[in-house]
Scaffold this active site. Structure first.
Site, mmCIF file in Angstrom:
data_model
loop_
_atom_site.group_PDB
_atom_site.id
_atom_site.type_symbol
_atom_site.label_atom_id
_atom_site.label_comp_id
_atom_site.label_asym_id
_atom_site.label_seq_id
_atom_site.Cartn_x
_atom_site.Cartn_y
_atom_site.Cartn_z
ATOM 1 C CE LYS A 180 -14.866 47.878 54.070
ATOM 2 N NZ LYS A 180 -14.806 46.619 54.793
HETATM 3 C C1 LIG Z 1 -15.870 45.860 55.418
HETATM 4 C C2 LIG Z 1 -15.611 44.479 55.903
HETATM 5 C C3 LIG Z 1 -16.651 43.579 56.203
HETATM 6 C C4 LIG Z 1 -18.113 43.961 56.107
HETATM 7 O O1 LIG Z 1 -18.541 44.093 54.778
HETATM 8 P P1 LIG Z 1 -19.883 44.917 54.465
HETATM 9 O O2 LIG Z 1 -19.913 45.019 52.976
HETATM 10 O O3 LIG Z 1 -19.695 46.252 55.132
HETATM 11 O O4 LIG Z 1 -21.015 44.150 55.033
HETATM 12 C C5 LIG Z 1 -16.326 42.291 56.618
HETATM 13 N N1 LIG Z 1 -15.031 41.915 56.769
HETATM 14 C C6 LIG Z 1 -14.009 42.750 56.494
HETATM 15 C C7 LIG Z 1 -12.618 42.279 56.713
HETATM 16 C C8 LIG Z 1 -14.249 44.054 56.047
HETATM 17 O O5 LIG Z 1 -13.221 44.880 55.795
#
Ligand SMILES: *Cc1c(COP(=O)(O)O)cnc(C)c1O
Length: 495
Positions: A112
């Site tokens: 993120k």
């Molecule tokens: C948010 C997240 C995901 C999922 O990603 P999306 O873009 O919501 O599909 C996968 N792994 C981690 C560690 C995340 O923080």
């Protein structure tokens, strides 16, 4: 060429990129989609010789066409700097059967950060461009991870404040420590005596409260959201898929034009949609492998064409993928029905009222580039163990879901093209689950006490983000009742 952003539910609503970033969601509840997915205007070979920042610029300039070069460079340079613990920003690790693109070298050791480190700059620049004089106040409710990533992104960014609400007893000890030790002078963190849904409802009510908006405006403030459906989070993610291909081309792993597969552990469908955009921009991608955990709505959708969220919600060891409504899928739906806003609107209405919708056979053809599968909890743990046993490489639980699904894809297809797995979190973020998979968990130890154990097992240096929470003083002690959230916000802002 100028690109606008139109709503998936009413495409007559079109705005500039900067307005889409400020608004987050379109007024009709739809998501913003670029009026066209632009083609790369430089060859992948040329891009392969560039830094991450230069590639990011060459991708984003094609989407954020109302930003000047100077503005975009400013955003990129402030986002992808020494906050990241390696200069490649998104390093590729080669292993026996696949590459891992490690997207966890930012402030909060999860992917993120790739988007939330730039969003604050895109947002403040957008505010300036649209003559918004108010200070932007980001309001967020978090179930754990997004809160810290947003706090770290907005920390001490001029022209912004950020207020995060979390369920006081509903997050892990490490997640809580990450938030309450946040040092930014413009940050506020509040534990509520309630659950995540109550926190989110409280935040939504404040967003929709016109009287509150007026009171804030008088004092020079306005609310905004760092939500994952903001186009200012999606587009920056396209850059690392272009970067991955261009780097492998530059290293001679790929020949010009050779196809590649990307495997992505998926929840809200943002990360894999960014990979789809990269493909549409001209990156030679064969398959986009969509990996789910036991909440396998997307696997079922790719198999049957029916999206059905009516099922039990499962708590898994990959909590950031415990999602039954993948919000960003709406953008793909819109694109595969040839931008039919009425159709998209009808399907989303079905989802809202009956919890499901079904796409047509024609639309299903638009999903050819995708392969879906899922990993059970046991398979996820086995993936961590087998990769570690084979070559000492340690994956976090989310990445392990992707690795397991990739091995299933290999069995199903015999396709031996180069594959890149989007590695979305550091194993240190999920220390207990990772150690449990390796048979080295110790229930007498706290999560923090397990950190040195993982360090010894993996040989990976303890990231700054983890060391920090062991040393930094707690700065945020505010706790409030669910019905006192607005009062608390006003208190912080002196309204
Ligand atoms: C948010 C997240 C995901 C999922 O990603 P999306 O873009 O919501 O599909 C996968 N792994 C981690 C560690 C995340 O923080």
């Amino acid at each position: 060429m100028s690109i606008l952003y139109e709503s998936t539910r009413d495409k007559s609503l079109k705005v500039q990129a900067s307005e889409a970033i400020l608004q987050g969601l379109s007024k009709d509840g739809g998501l913003f989609v670029p009026t066209e997915i632009p083609k790369l205007d430089k060859s992948l070979k040329e891009l392969g010789t560039m830094s991450y920042q230069d590639i990011a610029y060459n991708v984003m300039k094609l989407y954020f066409t109302d930003f000047t070069e100077e503005e975009l460079r400013y955003c990129i340079d402030h986002a992808y700097d020494s906050k990241f613990d390696c200069k490649e920003i998104a390093p590729l690790k080669e292993t026996q059967d696949t590459y891992f693109m490690e997207l966890y070298h930012g402030k909060t050791i999860a992917f993120k950060d790739m988007a939330l480190s730039i969003l604050p700059y895109l947002m403040t620049t957008s505010a300036k461009k649209n003559n918004v004089k108010n200070e932007i106040v980001i309001l967020t409710a978090t179930s754990g991870d997004t809160g810290k990533a947003a706090l770290a992104g907005f920390s001490d960014v001029p022209g912004t404040k950020i207020i995060v609400f979390y369920p006081k007893d509903g997050v892990s000890e490490i997640q809580k420590l990450q938030m309450v030790t946040e040092q930014g002078k413009n940050t506020f963190v509040v534990g509520i005596n309630g659950n995540f849904d109550q926190a989110q409802t409280g935040v939504k009510e404040m967003f929709n409260d016109k009287k509150l908006a007026e009171e804030l405006d008088e004092k020079g403030y306005q609310f905004s959201s760092a939500n994952s459906i903001n186009i200012g989070r999606l587009i920056p993610q396209v850059a690392y898929y272009v970067y991955a291909y261009a780097s492998l081309l530059n290293k001679g792993v790929l020949k010009d034009g050779e196809e590649i597969n990307f495997t992505v552990p998926t929840g809200n469908f943002g990360n894999i949609l960014a990979a789809y955009f990269a493909k549409e921009m001209g990156v030679p991608v064969h398959k986009l492998i969509c990996a789910s955990n036991e909440n396998k709505v997307l696997f079922d959708f790719f198999s049957t064409g029916e999206y059905d969220k009516n099922r039990d919600f499962k708590l898994t060891s990959s909590p950031s993928m415990d999602i039954l409504i993948s919000s960003n899928l709406e953008r793909l739906i819109y694109l595969i029905c040839n931008r039919d806003d009425k159709k998209t609107c009808a399907l989303m209405e079905n989802l809202k009222t009956g919890g499901k919708y079904e796409i047509t056979a024609d639309m299903k053809k638009g999903l050819d580039a995708f392969y879906g599968n899922y990993a059970t909890e046991a398979e996820t743990a086995e993936a961590i163990r087998s990769k570690y046993d084979a070559e000492g490489y340690v994956m976090d639980t989310h990445t392990a879901v992707a690795y397991d699904v990739y091995t299933k894809y290999l069995t199903d297809t015999d396709d031996d093209m180069v594959n890149v797995i989007a590695s979305t979190a550091s194993p240190y973020k999920f220390t207990r689950s990772v150690l449990a998979a390796l048979g080295k968990d110790d229930s007498s130890k706290s999560d923090l006490e397990l950190v040195p154990v993982l360090n010894e097992v993996s040989g990976m240096p303890v990231p700054g983000a983890v060391k920090e929470i062991m040393e930094l003083p707690v700065r945020h002690n505010t706790v409030c009742e669910v019905d006192k959230m607005e009062e608390t916000v006003k208190g912080f802002l002196g309204v």
